[in-house]
Design an enzyme around this catalytic site. Structure first.
Site, PDB file in Angstrom:
ATOM      1  CG  HIS A  60       1.693   2.837  11.544  1.00  0.00           C
ATOM      2  ND1 HIS A  60       3.115   2.742  11.490  1.00  0.00           N
ATOM      3  CD2 HIS A  60       0.831   2.508  10.669  1.00  0.00           C
ATOM      4  CE1 HIS A  60       3.106   2.097  10.056  1.00  0.00           C
ATOM      5  NE2 HIS A  60       1.776   2.062   9.608  1.00  0.00           N
ATOM      6  CG  HIS A  62      -2.919   2.763   7.445  1.00  0.00           C
ATOM      7  ND1 HIS A  62      -2.140   3.123   6.440  1.00  0.00           N
ATOM      8  CD2 HIS A  62      -2.118   1.910   8.228  1.00  0.00           C
ATOM      9  CE1 HIS A  62      -1.117   2.583   6.283  1.00  0.00           C
ATOM     10  NE2 HIS A  62      -1.033   1.713   7.579  1.00  0.00           N
ATOM     11  CG  LEU A  63      -7.295   8.534   9.907  1.00  0.00           C
ATOM     12  CD1 LEU A  63      -7.036  10.017  10.065  1.00  0.00           C
ATOM     13  CD2 LEU A  63      -8.273   7.691  10.789  1.00  0.00           C
ATOM     14  NE  ARG A  64      -7.162   1.410   5.089  1.00  0.00           N
ATOM     15  CZ  ARG A  64      -5.927   0.938   4.959  1.00  0.00           C
ATOM     16  NH1 ARG A  64      -5.122   1.565   4.421  1.00  0.00           N
ATOM     17  NH2 ARG A  64      -5.762  -0.320   5.393  1.00  0.00           N
ATOM     18  CG  ASN A  94      -1.138   3.463   2.941  1.00  0.00           C
ATOM     19  OD1 ASN A  94      -1.682   4.309   3.780  1.00  0.00           O
ATOM     20  ND2 ASN A  94      -1.339   2.203   3.073  1.00  0.00           N
ATOM     21  CG  ASP A 151       2.973   2.204   6.837  1.00  0.00           C
ATOM     22  OD1 ASP A 151       3.919   1.281   7.128  1.00  0.00           O
ATOM     23  OD2 ASP A 151       1.953   1.821   6.797  1.00  0.00           O
ATOM     24  CG  ASN A 277       1.734  -7.282   4.687  1.00  0.00           C
ATOM     25  OD1 ASN A 277       1.506  -8.268   4.983  1.00  0.00           O
ATOM     26  ND2 ASN A 277       1.379  -6.273   3.496  1.00  0.00           N
ATOM     27  CG  ASP A 304      -0.031  -1.006  10.727  1.00  0.00           C
ATOM     28  OD1 ASP A 304      -0.490  -0.250   9.771  1.00  0.00           O
ATOM     29  OD2 ASP A 304       0.480  -2.081  10.443  1.00  0.00           O
ATOM     30  N   GLY A 323      -3.734  -6.361   7.067  1.00  0.00           N
ATOM     31  CA  GLY A 323      -4.219  -5.408   7.986  1.00  0.00           C
ATOM     32  C   GLY A 323      -5.076  -5.665   8.957  1.00  0.00           C
TER      33      GLY A 323
HETATM   34  O1  DOR Z   1      -0.817  -4.655   7.243  1.00  0.00           O
HETATM   35  C1  DOR Z   1      -0.915  -3.610   6.616  1.00  0.00           C
HETATM   36  N1  DOR Z   1      -1.593  -2.542   6.197  1.00  0.00           N
HETATM   37  N2  DOR Z   1       0.542  -3.088   6.559  1.00  0.00           N
HETATM   38  C2  DOR Z   1       0.909  -2.012   6.096  1.00  0.00           C
HETATM   39  O2  DOR Z   1       2.144  -1.561   5.977  1.00  0.00           O
HETATM   40  C3  DOR Z   1      -0.060  -1.228   5.448  1.00  0.00           C
HETATM   41  C4  DOR Z   1      -1.658  -1.508   5.758  1.00  0.00           C
HETATM   42  C5  DOR Z   1      -2.538  -1.004   4.842  1.00  0.00           C
HETATM   43  O3  DOR Z   1      -2.501  -0.025   4.545  1.00  0.00           O
HETATM   44  O4  DOR Z   1      -3.637  -1.681   4.765  1.00  0.00           O
HETATM   45 ZN    ZN Z   2       3.418  -0.604   7.657  1.00  0.00          ZN
END
Ligand code: DOR
Ligand code: ZN
Length: 424
Positions: A60, A62-64, A94, A151, A277, A304, A323
């Site tokens: 999990h 997020h590489l953005r 996302n 997600d 989140n 995450d 996040g």
């Molecule tokens: O805190 C979070 N940030 N929860 C998520 O599900 C998405 C993530 C984000 O993309 O920043």
């Molecule tokens: Zn999430």
């Protein structure tokens, strides 16, 4: 290319190995584990005093990129992964555009290719993650996605979600499920409870997560799909998964260091830096997460990793994005919170971060068995150090752990036989 890792304690839960051995690497693969192996011209790494384990597998991240390169790029995220000992990661879709078609899957993978990190982009469940129309699962699978997820923006249309599960089941793809009922949590900043009341803010109630877990477990039972609950954060949520597993439902789950280390009170001390989140919860929830890790209900530890810019995180709590980054602190936090406290043996913590997550997605990773990719870390499980966000390779400096003393430090990260990170 040959590499000999000499004199370390080799910990490979998948093979049940925990002893002092040398590791010979040839052509990017594990050639042999054994005592007193001969160098024979191989490059030697002195691992005395260190523990060798499989490279971490983080489901999990997020590489953005594409779209949010101010927060992180594939290159900076992968550099952070290397520093943290993560050699395989699942990249969340996302982005902008979302990873909802084979072109974006390929784009992310192409950007990752030179980094040495094995990046597996997850496919979006719905087009643009809008929750309206399913993506082409078969095309995404053919492009190599290991799983599907929306997600960050959980699907609320149950007819669509059920259809997604039936299709995912047909194609044998797991669904990674961020569980929070949208109407209950809106864009609220903190857990609903003592802290939200003290701050006079609306909160994200635990029941918003638990209801969706319950709902999706029932859908998993009915459809036969593999539902993997993302970043589980409440004691009751763990209990629902525990009962579902006992009934033979194909449900698995993951949690993150923040959920077994911190409580909602962190928001009073650190404001938006502790906004995430699902939100940080209560001490009873932290204990529920730890119990779930101890009894095997929780299958994997992930980060995450969710980088945001300093400007975004400097906004007032209700307006800042959720996040926290995690790639460069996950092993240390897991060792500090779970191993050095006596809750779990070292081999169990390592399994939760290597063999177990690899097995969940059927990846050929997470072990030092001969013939497999030589993805491994050398770490000192005892070394104390203070988290310093100014040293991060990630663009994201949004950690609530800055300044915290932790125990356990990555010294080398090796991916397919190449040293991609070395301390100092
Ligand atoms: O805190 C979070 N940030 N929860 C998520 O599900 C998405 C993530 C984000 O993309 O920043
Ligand atoms: Zn999430």
């Amino acid at each position: 290319m040959r590499l000999l890792i000499q004199g370390g304690r080799v910990l490979d839960p998948a093979q049940g190995v925990d002893e002092r051995l040398d590791i010979l690497i040839e052509d990017g693969k594990i050639a042999r584990l054994g005592e007193h192996l001969k160098a024979d011209g191989a490059q030697v790494v002195d691992a005395r005093g260190l523990t060798a384990a499989p490279g971490l597998v983080d489901l999990h991240v997020h590489l953005r990129e594409p779209g949010f390169e101010a927060k992180e790029t594939v290159a900076t995220g992968c550099a952070a992964a290397a520093r943290g000992g993560v050699t395989t990661l699942v990249a969340m879709p996302n982005t902008r555009p979302a990873t909802d078609c084979p072109d974006i899957v390929r784009l992310v993978r192409d950007r990752a290719a030179p980094t040495g990190i094995n990046v597996l982009p997850a496919g979006a469940v719905t087009v643009g993650q809008k929750g309206e129309q399913l993506t082409d699962f078969a095309a995404l699978k053919a492009a190599g996605v290991p799983a599907l997820t929306d997600d960050g923006v959980p699907i609320q249309n149950l007819a669509l979600l059920r259809q997604a599960m039936l299709e995912a089941k047909r194609l044998n793809l797991p669904l990674l499920d961020h569980c929070e009922d949208r109407d209950m949590v809106q864009n609220y900043a903190v857990n609903e409870g003592a802290v939200s009341r003290q701050l006079n803010l609306p909160g994200r109630p635990a029941i918003a997560e638990e209801l969706q877990i319950m709902r999706d477990v029932m859908l998993a039972e009915e459809t036969g799909a593999h539902v993997h609950i993302c970043h589980i954060s409440t004691a009751k949520g763990v209990d629902i998964v525990r009962q579902a597993k006992a009934r033979g439902i194909h449900v698995t789950c993951e949690t993150c260091p923040q959920y077994f280390t911190l409580t909602q009170e962190e928001v009073l001390r650190q404001g938006a830096m502790a906004r995430v989140n699902p939100p940080l919860r209560t001490q009873a929830d932290v204990e529920g997460i730890r119990a779930g890790l101890a009894d095997g209900t929780i299958d994997a530890i992930v980060t995450d990793h969710a980088p945001h810019t300093a400007e975004e995180k400097a906004r007032p709590l209700p307006d800042a994005p959720s996040g926290m980054v995690g790639l460069e602190t996950s092993l240390a936090l897991a060792l500090t919170g779970l191993y050095h406290t006596g809750l779990l043996p070292l081999s169990r913590v390592i399994a939760l971060m290597t063999a177990a997550p690899a097995a969940l997605l059927g990846l050929d990773k997470g072990t030092l068995a001969p013939g497999r990719d030589a993805d491994l870390i050398l770490f000192d499980p005892e070394e104390e150090w203070a988290v310093d966000k100014t040293n991060f390779a990630s663009k994201g400096r949004n950690t609530p752990f800055h300044g915290r003393t932790v125990r356990g430090k990555v010294k080398y990260t090796i991916s397919r036989g190449t040293i991609i990170y070395m301390e100092g």
